[in-house]
Design a protein around this motif. Sequence first.
Motif, PDB file in Angstrom:
ATOM      1  N   LEU A  66     -77.356  45.678 -96.684  1.00 19.92           N
ATOM      2  CA  LEU A  66     -76.708  45.923 -95.497  1.00 19.92           C
ATOM      3  C   LEU A  66     -75.722  44.877 -95.225  1.00 19.92           C
ATOM      4  O   LEU A  66     -75.675  43.769 -95.362  1.00 19.92           O
ATOM      5  CB  LEU A  66     -77.981  46.012 -94.561  1.00 19.92           C
ATOM      6  N   ASP A  67     -74.788  45.131 -94.399  1.00 16.01           N
ATOM      7  CA  ASP A  67     -73.643  44.353 -93.581  1.00 16.01           C
ATOM      8  C   ASP A  67     -74.186  43.788 -92.541  1.00 16.01           C
ATOM      9  O   ASP A  67     -74.444  44.378 -91.650  1.00 16.01           O
ATOM     10  CB  ASP A  67     -72.452  45.273 -93.640  1.00 16.01           C
ATOM     11  N   VAL A  68     -74.320  42.531 -92.437  1.00 19.41           N
ATOM     12  CA  VAL A  68     -75.040  41.809 -91.288  1.00 19.41           C
ATOM     13  C   VAL A  68     -73.711  40.809 -90.776  1.00 19.41           C
ATOM     14  O   VAL A  68     -74.183  39.970 -89.911  1.00 19.41           O
ATOM     15  CB  VAL A  68     -76.145  41.012 -91.854  1.00 19.41           C
ATOM     16  N   LYS A  70     -71.554  41.306 -88.307  1.00 20.82           N
ATOM     17  CA  LYS A  70     -71.736  41.376 -87.012  1.00 20.82           C
ATOM     18  C   LYS A  70     -72.905  40.729 -86.242  1.00 20.82           C
ATOM     19  O   LYS A  70     -72.748  40.033 -85.142  1.00 20.82           O
ATOM     20  CB  LYS A  70     -71.974  42.977 -86.626  1.00 20.82           C
ATOM     21  N   SER A  78     -79.648  41.204 -82.554  1.00 22.67           N
ATOM     22  CA  SER A  78     -80.494  41.663 -83.525  1.00 22.67           C
ATOM     23  C   SER A  78     -81.659  42.528 -82.884  1.00 22.67           C
ATOM     24  O   SER A  78     -82.307  43.328 -83.646  1.00 22.67           O
ATOM     25  CB  SER A  78     -81.083  40.529 -84.326  1.00 22.67           C
ATOM     26  N   THR A 206     -82.285  47.682 -86.400  1.00 25.26           N
ATOM     27  CA  THR A 206     -81.109  47.428 -85.610  1.00 25.26           C
ATOM     28  C   THR A 206     -80.018  47.282 -86.575  1.00 25.26           C
ATOM     29  O   THR A 206     -78.852  47.868 -86.412  1.00 25.26           O
ATOM     30  CB  THR A 206     -81.123  46.166 -84.771  1.00 25.26           C
ATOM     31  N   ILE A 207     -79.921  46.341 -87.741  1.00 29.89           N
ATOM     32  CA  ILE A 207     -79.049  46.223 -88.685  1.00 29.89           C
ATOM     33  C   ILE A 207     -78.608  47.637 -89.234  1.00 29.89           C
ATOM     34  O   ILE A 207     -77.385  47.701 -89.563  1.00 29.89           O
ATOM     35  CB  ILE A 207     -79.467  45.309 -89.915  1.00 29.89           C
ATOM     36  N   LYS A 208     -79.691  48.376 -89.706  1.00 33.61           N
ATOM     37  CA  LYS A 208     -79.395  49.593 -90.305  1.00 33.61           C
ATOM     38  C   LYS A 208     -78.450  50.529 -89.391  1.00 33.61           C
ATOM     39  O   LYS A 208     -77.555  51.211 -89.873  1.00 33.61           O
ATOM     40  CB  LYS A 208     -80.609  50.434 -90.625  1.00 33.61           C
ATOM     41  N   ARG A 209     -78.762  50.493 -88.174  1.00 33.36           N
ATOM     42  CA  ARG A 209     -77.759  51.041 -87.197  1.00 33.36           C
ATOM     43  C   ARG A 209     -76.357  50.681 -87.155  1.00 33.36           C
ATOM     44  O   ARG A 209     -75.501  51.470 -86.732  1.00 33.36           O
ATOM     45  CB  ARG A 209     -78.412  51.337 -85.746  1.00 33.36           C
ATOM     46  N   GLY A 210     -75.900  49.423 -87.236  1.00 36.97           N
ATOM     47  CA  GLY A 210     -75.004  48.745 -87.309  1.00 36.97           C
ATOM     48  C   GLY A 210     -74.237  48.649 -85.972  1.00 36.97           C
ATOM     49  O   GLY A 210     -75.171  48.764 -85.091  1.00 36.97           O
TER      50      GLY A 210
END
Length: 210
Positions: A66-68, A70, A78, A206-210
């Motif tokens: 995942l791109d974190v 943000k 978070s 939350t991270i999955k939702r971006g």
Amino acid sequence: MLRGKTGISAALVCMAMLAVAGCTQTSGGGTPSPSSGAPATGNTASSARPSTAGGANTAPAITNPLDVSKFMADPCLSITSAQAAKLTISSQGQRLNVDIGEACDWKYGTNLEFDVGVSYIIPEGGNGLQNLYNQKAAGQYDQGYFEPTTIDGYPAVYEEGSDNRPKGQCSLSVGINEQTFITVLNNGSGNVCGGTEKIASAVVETIKRG
């Protein structure tokens, strides 16, 4: 609330320096069990954790990184307000400036006396969760605990250099991509690690939702 080298900040420094030298963390307060809807407590900082050389390459692979970026820029994103309400924590997190980076802190409890914190950590070696496995091979957890698990399909480890769970402290690190892991450090009582898992799961969602 910004704090000094005791309490939250002291715990953060201990976590970051774990690979360099042993550090005993103290804890206090209370943590409701997962059935109460409230999480465990704790705080960590967005910072590089020193890497320990050596150790078997045993960290599980991350098949869906995942791109974190943000969330590393603002750890308080978070946990959403809807998640906070479900977890019965304060709706707005507060960023903490500590010696080793940035952290976000949410309060909860009858008198808002407890905290839960989230961090994003890139070890100096850029090897993500593998850094913790290297630390284990180097004996950094001999006086603590290192218990692999998974959080929503992502490899994770309950880990601390000193076992403070009987005192109400629990740490959970989750590999998000090959370079980065998140850590939830909790100070409380009761089923502290159960509360930690609930917070970590909410953050991954939350991270999955971006």
